[in-house]
Design a protein around this motif. Sequence first.
Motif, PDB file in Angstrom:
ATOM      1  N   GLY A 118       0.811  -1.209   0.000  1.00  0.00           N
ATOM      2  CA  GLY A 118       0.000   0.000   0.000  1.00  0.00           C
ATOM      3  C   GLY A 118       0.846   1.260   0.000  1.00  0.00           C
ATOM      4  O   GLY A 118       0.564   2.218  -0.735  1.00  0.00           O
ATOM      5  N   LEU A 119       1.910   1.262   0.800  1.00  0.00           N
ATOM      6  CA  LEU A 119       2.801   2.421   0.834  1.00  0.00           C
ATOM      7  C   LEU A 119       3.510   2.615  -0.495  1.00  0.00           C
ATOM      8  O   LEU A 119       3.658   3.751  -0.981  1.00  0.00           O
ATOM      9  N   ASP A 143       1.416   4.235  -3.200  1.00  0.00           N
ATOM     10  CA  ASP A 143       1.233   5.681  -3.081  1.00  0.00           C
ATOM     11  C   ASP A 143       2.250   6.449  -3.918  1.00  0.00           C
ATOM     12  O   ASP A 143       2.054   7.632  -4.219  1.00  0.00           O
ATOM     13  N   HIS A 144       3.359   5.776  -4.285  1.00  0.00           N
ATOM     14  CA  HIS A 144       4.443   6.474  -4.987  1.00  0.00           C
ATOM     15  C   HIS A 144       4.807   5.831  -6.323  1.00  0.00           C
ATOM     16  O   HIS A 144       5.464   6.471  -7.142  1.00  0.00           O
TER      17      HIS A 144
END
Length: 431
Positions: free
Chosen positions: A383-384, A387-388
């Motif tokens: 998920g992190l 984000d990028h």
Amino acid sequence: MRTDTATTHTTPDTTPDTAVAPVPLRRNWRFQALWAGQAGSTLGLQIADTAYPLLLLALTGSATLAGAFGALQIGASVLFGIHGGAAADRYDRRVVLIVGDCVRLLACASVPLALAVDRLTVAHTLVVAVVIGATIAYTGPTRLIAVRSVVPPEQLRQALAQDEARISGAGLIGPPLAGALFGLGRGAPFVGTAVASLLSLTAALLVRFPSRPETGADREAAARGGALAGYRYLARNALLRPVLGVVLLINVAGTAMLLPVMVLLRGQGTSSTGIGLALAGEAVGALAGALLVSRLHRLAGPGVLLLAVSWLTVPVLLAPLLPGGTVTVFAALFTVGLGIPTLRVMIDLLVFSRVPDALRGRVIAATMTLFTAGMPAGMVGSGLLLDHLSPAAVLVAVAVLLTAGLVPATAGRTLRRAGWPEPPVTPAPSS
């Protein structure tokens, strides 16, 4: 005196050393009853994992609260797992199993009752998540020990393969069954989880199995070492340490794969049903792989099989980047799923055969906790990254990280030289 798990017996015409064939597994009613109870429990948990988030989403409209159910359940399983293994070693295991099943039954039954009187709250539902996670922590190690105690050593691999079919079948049937039950009524899935818990409790009440460490020395040893003794044993064991490390890597990578694959397929215009069918490939492969366990175990040693399945996971992580959409994803997950039962049975055999009875519950609990902890780590990590990065970049990153972890394990000799443990000899019962 002869039981359904003995491999020797004494009669007026034979000596105590005369060996006879064990009762076929299909006629071992204690194993089959435990298996049926555990199958019901696993199916109920699979239904719950789908139904409770859907219920919270319907009640609140919040995806965060819907996801909180799984997070709290996993968190409770990890937290209580430390004591769950100690309880399996120190207390009457059958009592631990019965109490755990009773508590889960009451918690699961409270939800349809609250729905029937229109009194269900979000807090009530989240408390049930914690209770389910906690009971898994206590009953999980005890059930594994119970299965081993009612099966002769020479049939253990076969019994564990049958158990894998239960896990894979529940994983395949549970989510769509939860959806179908929702169609019958909002409370129907939760009645189903309660009935499944009742089946599990019934099996625990009917089946008697050795409920404490077998010898006085083992019982004294079980009282020493503390709740963290299982973790210390794994850290010191030259074989189990790399085995569990590699399996943990696979768990993290496999869980981290799910979210980017779903985003990728959604971006290609795939429906929710299509995504669900694609992700079912692993469960279908595992169900088929349960039939291959003995054959694969004869083909290679445990370390070689572990490394083979692990390296196969690397291209599977990249398969969603190829053309074909849902078909490609299903085929890739099916392929890697074929090896999952082999690895699970391998872990069971290594733990069952090499861990002293006095530590068995704590080592099993430590193993389950480590594997469970890898799941949220994979979810949060992917998920992190999303984000990028794009979904394709995340899948490449996960594949690179898995490769980096597998290189030292493959270069070392411990896994490549590991052999299957010899089954212990079943002692002849006294006349």
